[in-house]
Design a protein around this motif. Structure first.
Motif, PDB file in Angstrom:
ATOM      1  N   ASN A  75      -2.141  70.837   8.755  1.00  0.00           N
ATOM      2  CA  ASN A  75      -1.099  70.053   9.419  1.00  0.00           C
ATOM      3  C   ASN A  75      -0.992  68.657   8.814  1.00  0.00           C
ATOM      4  O   ASN A  75       0.100  68.161   8.524  1.00  0.00           O
ATOM      5  CB  ASN A  75      -1.390  69.929  10.915  1.00  0.00           C
ATOM      6  N   LEU A  76      -2.131  68.003   8.621  1.00  0.00           N
ATOM      7  CA  LEU A  76      -2.109  66.652   8.054  1.00  0.00           C
ATOM      8  C   LEU A  76      -1.640  66.675   6.610  1.00  0.00           C
ATOM      9  O   LEU A  76      -0.900  65.783   6.169  1.00  0.00           O
ATOM     10  CB  LEU A  76      -3.494  66.019   8.165  1.00  0.00           C
ATOM     11  N   ALA A  77      -2.028  67.694   5.851  1.00  0.00           N
ATOM     12  CA  ALA A  77      -1.557  67.807   4.473  1.00  0.00           C
ATOM     13  C   ALA A  77      -0.047  68.015   4.440  1.00  0.00           C
ATOM     14  O   ALA A  77       0.655  67.439   3.594  1.00  0.00           O
ATOM     15  CB  ALA A  77      -2.266  68.958   3.768  1.00  0.00           C
ATOM     16  N   ALA A  78       0.467  68.831   5.350  1.00  0.00           N
ATOM     17  CA  ALA A  78       1.911  69.065   5.406  1.00  0.00           C
ATOM     18  C   ALA A  78       2.660  67.780   5.742  1.00  0.00           C
ATOM     19  O   ALA A  78       3.733  67.504   5.172  1.00  0.00           O
ATOM     20  CB  ALA A  78       2.229  70.150   6.431  1.00  0.00           C
ATOM     21  N   LEU A  79       2.123  66.979   6.660  1.00  0.00           N
ATOM     22  CA  LEU A  79       2.758  65.703   6.988  1.00  0.00           C
ATOM     23  C   LEU A  79       2.755  64.769   5.785  1.00  0.00           C
ATOM     24  O   LEU A  79       3.738  64.083   5.510  1.00  0.00           O
ATOM     25  CB  LEU A  79       2.034  65.045   8.162  1.00  0.00           C
ATOM     26  N   GLY A  80       1.640  64.743   5.050  1.00  0.00           N
ATOM     27  CA  GLY A  80       1.591  63.930   3.844  1.00  0.00           C
ATOM     28  C   GLY A  80       2.608  64.383   2.830  1.00  0.00           C
ATOM     29  O   GLY A  80       3.307  63.567   2.209  1.00  0.00           O
ATOM     30  N   GLU A  81       2.737  65.692   2.664  1.00  0.00           N
ATOM     31  CA  GLU A  81       3.706  66.240   1.711  1.00  0.00           C
ATOM     32  C   GLU A  81       5.132  65.938   2.148  1.00  0.00           C
ATOM     33  O   GLU A  81       6.000  65.638   1.322  1.00  0.00           O
ATOM     34  CB  GLU A  81       3.504  67.752   1.604  1.00  0.00           C
ATOM     35  N   LEU A  82       5.384  66.003   3.445  1.00  0.00           N
ATOM     36  CA  LEU A  82       6.715  65.704   3.967  1.00  0.00           C
ATOM     37  C   LEU A  82       7.148  64.298   3.589  1.00  0.00           C
ATOM     38  O   LEU A  82       8.294  64.077   3.167  1.00  0.00           O
ATOM     39  CB  LEU A  82       6.725  65.869   5.496  1.00  0.00           C
ATOM     40  N   HIS A  83       6.258  63.340   3.711  1.00  0.00           N
ATOM     41  CA  HIS A  83       6.615  61.951   3.439  1.00  0.00           C
ATOM     42  C   HIS A  83       6.561  61.622   1.952  1.00  0.00           C
ATOM     43  O   HIS A  83       7.134  60.610   1.533  1.00  0.00           O
ATOM     44  CB  HIS A  83       5.713  61.019   4.248  1.00  0.00           C
ATOM     45  N   ALA A  84       5.918  62.477   1.156  1.00  0.00           N
ATOM     46  CA  ALA A  84       5.894  62.259  -0.296  1.00  0.00           C
ATOM     47  C   ALA A  84       7.056  62.934  -0.990  1.00  0.00           C
ATOM     48  O   ALA A  84       7.435  62.533  -2.097  1.00  0.00           O
ATOM     49  CB  ALA A  84       4.579  62.781  -0.882  1.00  0.00           C
ATOM     50  N   ALA A  85       7.634  63.951  -0.364  1.00  0.00           N
ATOM     51  CA  ALA A  85       8.687  64.741  -0.990  1.00  0.00           C
ATOM     52  C   ALA A  85      10.006  63.985  -0.992  1.00  0.00           C
ATOM     53  O   ALA A  85      10.225  63.082  -0.173  1.00  0.00           O
ATOM     54  CB  ALA A  85       8.843  66.068  -0.259  1.00  0.00           C
ATOM     55  N   PRO A  86      10.921  64.327  -1.893  1.00  0.00           N
ATOM     56  CA  PRO A  86      12.234  63.682  -1.921  1.00  0.00           C
ATOM     57  C   PRO A  86      13.053  64.042  -0.685  1.00  0.00           C
ATOM     58  O   PRO A  86      12.764  65.042  -0.011  1.00  0.00           O
ATOM     59  CB  PRO A  86      12.877  64.244  -3.189  1.00  0.00           C
ATOM     60  N   PRO A  87      14.068  63.236  -0.368  1.00  0.00           N
ATOM     61  CA  PRO A  87      14.919  63.542   0.788  1.00  0.00           C
ATOM     62  C   PRO A  87      15.487  64.954   0.687  1.00  0.00           C
ATOM     63  O   PRO A  87      15.801  65.440  -0.391  1.00  0.00           O
ATOM     64  CB  PRO A  87      16.030  62.484   0.694  1.00  0.00           C
ATOM     65  N   GLY A  88      15.602  65.600   1.823  1.00  0.00           N
ATOM     66  CA  GLY A  88      16.122  66.959   1.839  1.00  0.00           C
ATOM     67  C   GLY A  88      15.050  68.026   1.918  1.00  0.00           C
ATOM     68  O   GLY A  88      15.342  69.200   2.135  1.00  0.00           O
ATOM     69  N   SER A  89      13.782  67.620   1.742  1.00  0.00           N
ATOM     70  CA  SER A  89      12.672  68.578   1.832  1.00  0.00           C
ATOM     71  C   SER A  89      12.233  68.672   3.287  1.00  0.00           C
ATOM     72  O   SER A  89      11.196  68.137   3.677  1.00  0.00           O
ATOM     73  CB  SER A  89      11.517  68.122   0.936  1.00  0.00           C
ATOM     74  N   ALA A  90      13.013  69.371   4.097  1.00  0.00           N
ATOM     75  CA  ALA A  90      12.796  69.325   5.541  1.00  0.00           C
ATOM     76  C   ALA A  90      12.277  70.626   6.123  1.00  0.00           C
ATOM     77  O   ALA A  90      11.854  70.654   7.272  1.00  0.00           O
ATOM     78  CB  ALA A  90      14.104  68.942   6.247  1.00  0.00           C
ATOM     79  N   ASN A  91      12.285  71.705   5.345  1.00  0.00           N
ATOM     80  CA  ASN A  91      11.857  73.000   5.861  1.00  0.00           C
ATOM     81  C   ASN A  91      10.954  73.670   4.828  1.00  0.00           C
ATOM     82  O   ASN A  91      11.426  74.172   3.803  1.00  0.00           O
ATOM     83  CB  ASN A  91      13.065  73.894   6.147  1.00  0.00           C
ATOM     84  N   PHE A  92       9.676  73.655   5.100  1.00  0.00           N
ATOM     85  CA  PHE A  92       8.746  74.269   4.149  1.00  0.00           C
ATOM     86  C   PHE A  92       7.472  74.696   4.855  1.00  0.00           C
ATOM     87  O   PHE A  92       7.177  74.266   5.972  1.00  0.00           O
ATOM     88  CB  PHE A  92       8.423  73.311   2.992  1.00  0.00           C
ATOM     89  N   ILE A  93       6.725  75.552   4.181  1.00  0.00           N
ATOM     90  CA  ILE A  93       5.388  75.904   4.630  1.00  0.00           C
ATOM     91  C   ILE A  93       4.414  75.428   3.568  1.00  0.00           C
ATOM     92  O   ILE A  93       4.571  75.725   2.388  1.00  0.00           O
ATOM     93  CB  ILE A  93       5.246  77.417   4.903  1.00  0.00           C
ATOM     94  N   TYR A  94       3.449  74.645   3.999  1.00  0.00           N
ATOM     95  CA  TYR A  94       2.411  74.135   3.113  1.00  0.00           C
ATOM     96  C   TYR A  94       1.204  75.050   3.252  1.00  0.00           C
ATOM     97  O   TYR A  94       0.673  75.237   4.352  1.00  0.00           O
ATOM     98  CB  TYR A  94       2.043  72.692   3.499  1.00  0.00           C
ATOM     99  N   ILE A  95       0.758  75.641   2.150  1.00  0.00           N
ATOM    100  CA  ILE A  95      -0.392  76.543   2.167  1.00  0.00           C
ATOM    101  C   ILE A  95      -1.585  75.812   1.576  1.00  0.00           C
ATOM    102  O   ILE A  95      -1.564  75.405   0.420  1.00  0.00           O
ATOM    103  CB  ILE A  95      -0.131  77.825   1.352  1.00  0.00           C
ATOM    104  N   SER A  96      -2.622  75.636   2.375  1.00  0.00           N
ATOM    105  CA  SER A  96      -3.835  74.949   1.936  1.00  0.00           C
ATOM    106  C   SER A  96      -4.870  75.986   1.531  1.00  0.00           C
ATOM    107  O   SER A  96      -5.465  76.648   2.372  1.00  0.00           O
ATOM    108  CB  SER A  96      -4.375  74.071   3.070  1.00  0.00           C
ATOM    109  N   THR A 100      10.135  68.129  10.981  1.00  0.00           N
ATOM    110  CA  THR A 100       9.129  67.924  12.023  1.00  0.00           C
ATOM    111  C   THR A 100       8.033  68.984  11.905  1.00  0.00           C
ATOM    112  O   THR A 100       8.332  70.164  11.668  1.00  0.00           O
ATOM    113  CB  THR A 100       9.766  68.015  13.425  1.00  0.00           C
ATOM    114  N   LEU A 101       6.789  68.558  12.063  1.00  0.00           N
ATOM    115  CA  LEU A 101       5.682  69.503  12.033  1.00  0.00           C
ATOM    116  C   LEU A 101       5.760  70.432  13.239  1.00  0.00           C
ATOM    117  O   LEU A 101       5.842  69.985  14.379  1.00  0.00           O
ATOM    118  CB  LEU A 101       4.348  68.751  12.045  1.00  0.00           C
ATOM    119  N   PHE A 102       5.734  71.725  12.960  1.00  0.00           N
ATOM    120  CA  PHE A 102       5.754  72.724  14.026  1.00  0.00           C
ATOM    121  C   PHE A 102       4.315  73.089  14.370  1.00  0.00           C
ATOM    122  O   PHE A 102       3.577  73.622  13.538  1.00  0.00           O
ATOM    123  CB  PHE A 102       6.527  73.966  13.585  1.00  0.00           C
ATOM    124  N   ARG A 103       3.909  72.827  15.603  1.00  0.00           N
ATOM    125  CA  ARG A 103       2.525  73.031  16.018  1.00  0.00           C
ATOM    126  C   ARG A 103       2.323  74.285  16.857  1.00  0.00           C
ATOM    127  O   ARG A 103       1.188  74.709  17.055  1.00  0.00           O
ATOM    128  CB  ARG A 103       2.027  71.816  16.804  1.00  0.00           C
TER     129      ARG A 103
END
Length: 432
Positions: free
Chosen positions: A209-230, A244-247
């Motif tokens: 979850n925290l990695a996905a939030l970091g990626e969300l704020h590092a990604a360019p605008p428009g990157s709003a729907n993704f799954i981050y696989i750790s 928004t992070l889906f919990r």
């Protein structure tokens, strides 16, 4: 007994409204400066926000006094008049400390208000035979080291967040971290009183979850729907929908590592069989490739200090993963087979997620990031084969922008964003 003087109801409401308005305006001004592509002046801020110049000046003065902003050299002007003094986020004020505890390593990252990494440390150690108390004692040592570095660089710790590979409640209780052998571990109770936290408590969240939030704020605008696989020894997922992070209903979404890809397959530490991490987890890939780590002994912190120019080297993956990358680069058959088999299992699980949630991007993080060159083509092939909408709605598969320490960076970033979003709370802190 003398009664306190009554406060007129209208006056109390007015005072609350004034305080709320100031909090709003402080955050508004700070956000404008944080998002600007060049240091704006007070006049620029007044024009952008619609606030009066006097109001902006008062707010800016408060933010400078609170060490959230700093003045920089005037930017050149094309018109007449004196050049205006620019404003930028302070590099000597509050900072966020992000920590990660994983199966075979610990990490700490200190990030200033502008998002610059000011300290990074990694400790390679196998934590499976170590009790939660002993593991968190090692985390405490990293907090002490990071705090000393913050003091040396004239930074004030604004808060600390810890990433854990498991099910974490809103209060920081780790219900289950199967690869660590943790069950019902109250992390804040064990670590929250550490003197290096400065009495500011400790946030705890799932590492993906925290990695996905970091990626969300590092990604360019428009990157709003993704799954981050750790991808680590275990496999977690952070799901971002509409920015928004889906919990999930209880905050425990994203346990993709325990999605069965072979229902009667290999037994898993969670008690199930055929879980994804038994086929695509770090240890499964390395074993299939014939690459193993040397015994993971605690060799002490591998702290990476700042270079003379203030930059920090990026963290490197563990020695076995580095050897796997080298073997794959040489086209060694065992490495290629291991990566294809892992990517196939991963693609099967990810395709199911995409069919359910309709995300358009898959981000490969953790040890998957340096392996993305070999994993992505097979994952993409499984998505094309299994996702109903793939023919006219392609899915992007890419490595994480933040690399292997995305969870620690995301944890530190969550602290920094809290300051940026609520500067009035920071300004009101005693001894900040």
């Amino acid at each position: 007994m003398t009664q306190p003087a009554a406060v007129p109801v209208g006056a109390a409401v007015s005072a609350v409204r004034q305080a709320s308005l100031r909090e709003h305006n402080l955050a508004l001004v700070l956000r404008q400066i944080a998002a600007a592509d060049r240091p704006p002046s007070r006049a620029d801020l007044a024009a952008a926000t619609g606030l009066t110049r006097a109001t902006v000046s008062a707010l800016v003065d408060d933010l400078i006094t609170g060490r959230l902003l700093t003045e920089v050299a005037p930017t050149p002007r094309s018109g007449a008049g004196r050049p205006a003094v620019g404003l930028t986020l302070a590099g000597h004020g509050p900072a966020g400390l992000g920590l990660e505890i994983n199966v075979d390593y610990l990490a700490a990252v200190l990030v200033d208000l502008a998002g610059t990494v000011r300290h990074r440390a990694v400790r390679r150690v196998d934590l499976r035979p170590v009790s939660p108390v002993e593991s968190l004692a090692l985390v405490g040592e990293m907090i002490t080291e990071a705090g000393a570095e913050a003091d040396r660089q004239d930074l004030t710790l604004a808060g600390t967040a810890l990433a854990v590979p498991g099910l974490v409640t809103a209060t920081g209780l780790v219900r289950l971290a199967p690869n660590l052998g943790w069950r019902d571990v109250d992390v804040p109770a064990l670590l929250g009183a550490h003197p290096g936290l400065g009495g500011r408590g400790l946030g705890v969240d799932n590492e993906a979850n925290l990695a996905a939030l970091g990626e969300l704020h590092a990604a360019p605008p428009g990157s709003a729907n993704f799954i981050y696989i750790s991808g680590e020894v275990g496999i977690g997922a952070g799901i971002v929908l509409h920015g928004t992070l889906f919990r999930g209903a209880r905050g425990w979404s994203g346990e993709i590592g325990h999605v069965p890809v072979h229902p009667e397959g290999r037994p898993c530490r969670c008690g199930g069989r055929g879980c994804l991490e038994q086929y695509a987890g770090q240890e499964a890939i390395l074993a299939r490739a014939g690459v193993t780590d040397p015994p993971a002994l605690d060799a002490g912190p591998d702290a990476l200090d700042a270079d003379p120019d203030g930059s920090l080297p990026a963290p490197v993956p563990g020695a076995a993963v580095t050897r796997l990358v080298a073997a794959a680069t040489r086209d060694e058959p065992a490495a290629e087979r291991a990566l294809v088999e892992a990517a196939t299992a991963l693609g099967v699980a990810v395709a199911g997620v995409i069919n359910l949630l309709d995300v358009d991007t898959v981000v490969l993080g953790g040890v998957y990031a340096p392996l993305a060159r070999w994993l992505a083509p097979t994952v993409e092939a499984e998505i094309r084969r299994r996702v109903l909408t793939a023919a006219w709605s392609p899915v992007t598969v890419r490595p994480a922008l933040l690399g292997g320490d995305a969870a620690a960076l995301g944890a530190a970033g969550s602290v920094v964003r809290t300051v940026l979003e609520h500067p009035a709370r920071w300004l009101g802190r005693p001894g900040r």
